[in-house]
Design a protein around this motif. Sequence first.
Motif, mmCIF file in Angstrom:
data_model
loop_
_atom_site.group_PDB
_atom_site.id
_atom_site.type_symbol
_atom_site.label_atom_id
_atom_site.label_comp_id
_atom_site.label_asym_id
_atom_site.label_seq_id
_atom_site.Cartn_x
_atom_site.Cartn_y
_atom_site.Cartn_z
ATOM 1 N N ILE A 146 0.874 -1.333 -0.191
ATOM 2 C CA ILE A 146 -0.061 0.082 -0.195
ATOM 3 C C ILE A 146 0.780 1.310 -0.072
ATOM 4 C CG2 ILE A 146 -1.512 1.511 1.583
ATOM 5 C CD1 ILE A 146 -3.192 -1.064 1.689
ATOM 6 N N GLY A 147 1.422 1.487 0.996
ATOM 7 C CA GLY A 147 2.305 2.648 1.191
ATOM 8 C C GLY A 147 1.832 3.797 1.821
ATOM 9 N N SER A 205 -3.356 4.061 -1.324
ATOM 10 C CA SER A 205 -2.566 4.014 -2.470
ATOM 11 C C SER A 205 -1.300 3.670 -2.286
ATOM 12 C CB SER A 205 -2.957 5.494 -3.201
ATOM 13 O OG SER A 205 -2.142 5.306 -4.329
ATOM 14 N N SER A 206 -0.393 3.644 -3.693
ATOM 15 C CA SER A 206 1.087 3.611 -3.188
ATOM 16 C C SER A 206 1.603 5.088 -3.350
ATOM 17 C CB SER A 206 1.713 2.529 -4.360
ATOM 18 O OG SER A 206 1.251 2.727 -5.709
ATOM 19 N N HIS A 207 0.853 5.863 -3.673
ATOM 20 C CA HIS A 207 1.320 7.304 -3.936
ATOM 21 C C HIS A 207 0.448 8.051 -3.085
ATOM 22 C CE1 HIS A 207 3.217 6.163 -7.737
ATOM 23 N NE2 HIS A 207 1.969 5.428 -8.073
ATOM 24 N N ARG A 208 1.406 9.018 -2.166
ATOM 25 C CA ARG A 208 0.470 9.885 -1.146
ATOM 26 C C ARG A 208 -0.536 10.710 -1.663
ATOM 27 N NH1 ARG A 208 5.544 12.028 -1.132
ATOM 28 N NH2 ARG A 208 5.944 14.402 -0.810
ATOM 29 N N HIS A 209 0.144 11.395 -2.843
ATOM 30 C CA HIS A 209 -0.676 12.424 -3.297
ATOM 31 C C HIS A 209 -2.097 11.932 -3.820
ATOM 32 C CE1 HIS A 209 3.050 14.932 -3.688
ATOM 33 N NE2 HIS A 209 2.179 15.434 -2.612
ATOM 34 N N ALA A 210 -2.132 10.751 -4.205
ATOM 35 C CA ALA A 210 -3.351 10.188 -4.854
ATOM 36 C C ALA A 210 -4.270 9.742 -3.535
ATOM 37 C CB ALA A 210 -3.139 8.724 -5.626
ATOM 38 N N ARG A 248 6.435 -0.495 1.710
ATOM 39 C CA ARG A 248 6.086 -1.089 0.596
ATOM 40 C C ARG A 248 6.829 -2.409 0.276
ATOM 41 N NH1 ARG A 248 5.268 2.658 -4.292
ATOM 42 N NH2 ARG A 248 4.580 0.992 -5.486
ATOM 43 N N GLU A 249 6.532 -3.435 -0.244
ATOM 44 C CA GLU A 249 7.174 -4.516 -0.428
ATOM 45 C C GLU A 249 8.015 -4.612 -1.672
ATOM 46 O OE1 GLU A 249 5.139 -8.319 0.213
ATOM 47 O OE2 GLU A 249 7.084 -9.311 0.377
ATOM 48 N N GLY A 250 7.110 -3.986 -2.742
ATOM 49 C CA GLY A 250 7.663 -3.936 -4.086
ATOM 50 C C GLY A 250 7.670 -5.341 -4.556
ATOM 51 N N ASP A 251 8.082 -5.335 -5.728
ATOM 52 C CA ASP A 251 8.040 -6.881 -6.363
ATOM 53 C C ASP A 251 9.053 -7.263 -7.312
ATOM 54 O OD1 ASP A 251 7.049 -5.448 -8.542
ATOM 55 O OD2 ASP A 251 4.898 -5.971 -7.939
ATOM 56 N N THR A 276 14.914 -0.888 12.100
ATOM 57 C CA THR A 276 14.491 -1.787 10.786
ATOM 58 C C THR A 276 12.886 -2.008 10.797
ATOM 59 O OG1 THR A 276 16.674 -2.552 11.021
ATOM 60 C CG2 THR A 276 15.125 -4.011 9.937
ATOM 61 N N LEU A 277 12.312 -1.992 9.597
ATOM 62 C CA LEU A 277 10.978 -2.110 9.592
ATOM 63 C C LEU A 277 10.804 -3.348 8.156
ATOM 64 C CD1 LEU A 277 9.929 1.543 9.421
ATOM 65 C CD2 LEU A 277 9.936 0.039 11.376
ATOM 66 N N LYS A 278 9.661 -4.091 8.545
ATOM 67 C CA LYS A 278 9.107 -5.015 7.669
ATOM 68 C C LYS A 278 8.366 -4.458 6.383
ATOM 69 C CE LYS A 278 11.437 -8.773 9.574
ATOM 70 N NZ LYS A 278 12.624 -8.230 8.881
ATOM 71 N N PRO A 279 8.246 -5.114 5.274
ATOM 72 C CA PRO A 279 7.006 -4.782 4.479
ATOM 73 C C PRO A 279 5.827 -4.755 5.121
ATOM 74 C CG PRO A 279 8.495 -6.155 3.207
ATOM 75 C CD PRO A 279 9.063 -6.091 4.709
ATOM 76 N N GLY A 280 4.889 -3.693 4.931
ATOM 77 C CA GLY A 280 3.748 -3.667 5.722
ATOM 78 C C GLY A 280 3.757 -2.669 6.941
ATOM 79 N N ASP A 281 4.835 -2.565 7.541
ATOM 80 C CA ASP A 281 5.009 -1.970 8.818
ATOM 81 C C ASP A 281 4.937 -0.180 8.568
ATOM 82 O OD1 ASP A 281 5.836 -4.259 10.233
ATOM 83 O OD2 ASP A 281 7.831 -3.758 10.611
ATOM 84 N N ASN A 282 4.271 0.176 9.585
ATOM 85 C CA ASN A 282 3.948 1.585 9.764
ATOM 86 C C ASN A 282 5.546 2.356 9.654
ATOM 87 O OD1 ASN A 282 1.274 1.702 9.994
ATOM 88 N ND2 ASN A 282 1.435 1.223 12.100
ATOM 89 N N ILE A 283 5.648 3.284 9.101
ATOM 90 C CA ILE A 283 6.715 4.223 9.094
ATOM 91 C C ILE A 283 6.414 5.739 9.769
ATOM 92 C CG2 ILE A 283 8.481 5.685 7.828
ATOM 93 C CD1 ILE A 283 7.911 3.692 5.436
#
Lengths: 83, 83, 164, 164
Positions: free
Chosen positions: C25-26, C98-103, D36-39, D84-91
């Motif tokens: 998500i992001g 979204s993956s984009h914060r502005h979106a 975001r995990e990315g792919d 250190t954070l993992k995919p899906g974690d809050n930043i």
Amino acid sequence: MRLLYFAWVREKAGLSSEEVELPADVTTVAELMAWQKTRGQEFASAFERAEVIRAAVDQAHAKPETEIAGASEIAFFPPVTGG
Amino acid sequence: MRLLYFAWVREKAGLSSEEVELPADVTTVAELMAWQKTRGQEFASAFERAEVIRAAVDQAHAKPETEIAGASEIAFFPPVTGG
Amino acid sequence: MIRVQSEDFDIGAEIEALRKGRSDIGAIVSFTGTVREGDGPDALESMTLEHYPGMTEKELARIEAEAHERWPLQASLIVHRYGTLKPGDNIVLVVTASSHRHAAFEAASFLMDYLKSSAPFWKQEKGKQGPRWVASRDSDDAAKARWDKPTAQPKAKPKISAVE
Amino acid sequence: MIRVQSEDFDIGAEIEALRKGRSDIGAIVSFTGTVREGDGPDALESMTLEHYPGMTEKELARIEAEAHERWPLQASLIVHRYGTLKPGDNIVLVVTASSHRHAAFEAASFLMDYLKSSAPFWKQEKGKQGPRWVASRDSDDAAKARWDKPTAQPKAKPKISAVE
């Protein structure tokens, strides 16, 4: 004066902080960056792309022309990527 | 045809819904509003300021010129204030 | 996803449900609208939200679908309450991911503007001065108009010796 | 209010704390940034956030104060994690509360844009291709520039026979 390094500047310089005595003719951030390049291989590498490195003087964002007289802490780092 | 009333239109008309047979010459939302004014004191009062009343035909926002032929449900209400 | 309900909602739980098990998500934006007490002679004791069951759900779904057409959203939620609420109570929740914060920001703002101008809800305030239907605000229509897509200008036929 | 911490945060609890006992708010916007995990070859295993203790708190407080100068906010919160954070974690979490929904939306968007360009955090991603420092994005600087105040034009000395 205390110097701090973060992220890849820290990794390349090989240290995260140090206390230094600056030469008298180093009076701005830009001059301090130029001086860093003369401090051996690690520092030459860390400051090679000086134009992309940012600096903070006493924990406030600074410009190349910012005067450093009287500062107690100067940090060097890549552009920030928080958020 | 089913007619619905909301908010102060409902309060003034004195009812929230009814089944009616429309006169054959009432074919648009605007004509239906004009007809409502002829239906006694409560409806005359409810539709007095017809220009501020909104309508929905079969649960979709409609305009004064929207045709009502074949509609099964028409609603009248003041401008919405949700959110 | 949309929901129309009289019960309260739990913002944290709703956001958790929306993002559960997802690591793509992001950015998550939430908007919560609450009942303002107001002060002086306008102070509220309660507010009653009436709505148009059936149409409300259709409008919220339509607005949500339009947001997904306009922005790359991975998930969204609209929850709107009806019934009698007290000062400080929740009224509405919008969440966008979204993956984009502005979106995420723009879609949430769009959803609220559209909802204010299109969703068939009416507020009646009760205070010291008796019940009062809240009037719609021109500023809400103006806020909705911000999102109007630029209309294609009909091409004017060139006039002879017209000044461009 | 600002906080810099390695621990996770609870979005719902933070919003509740901000609004507790208040019935004057009206609009609450939250933004949550997550890993975001990315792919494919860019898929992340973890992300490490380094920051500049001392300066971070100053910058966040400065940015928050600027938002309060620009918009009528009743409360706000910035929480930023490091470590250190993992995919899906809050930043990061930003919350703004106002009686006006547009103020709450704009202030939250402003806080995120400023934070991205000014707060001294650096992200290092770890994936199949080894550790990689995340490069800053020009789009983040452009996003911050959206909020630049129009520069006061220096008044030109009146020229003789100038046309107003």
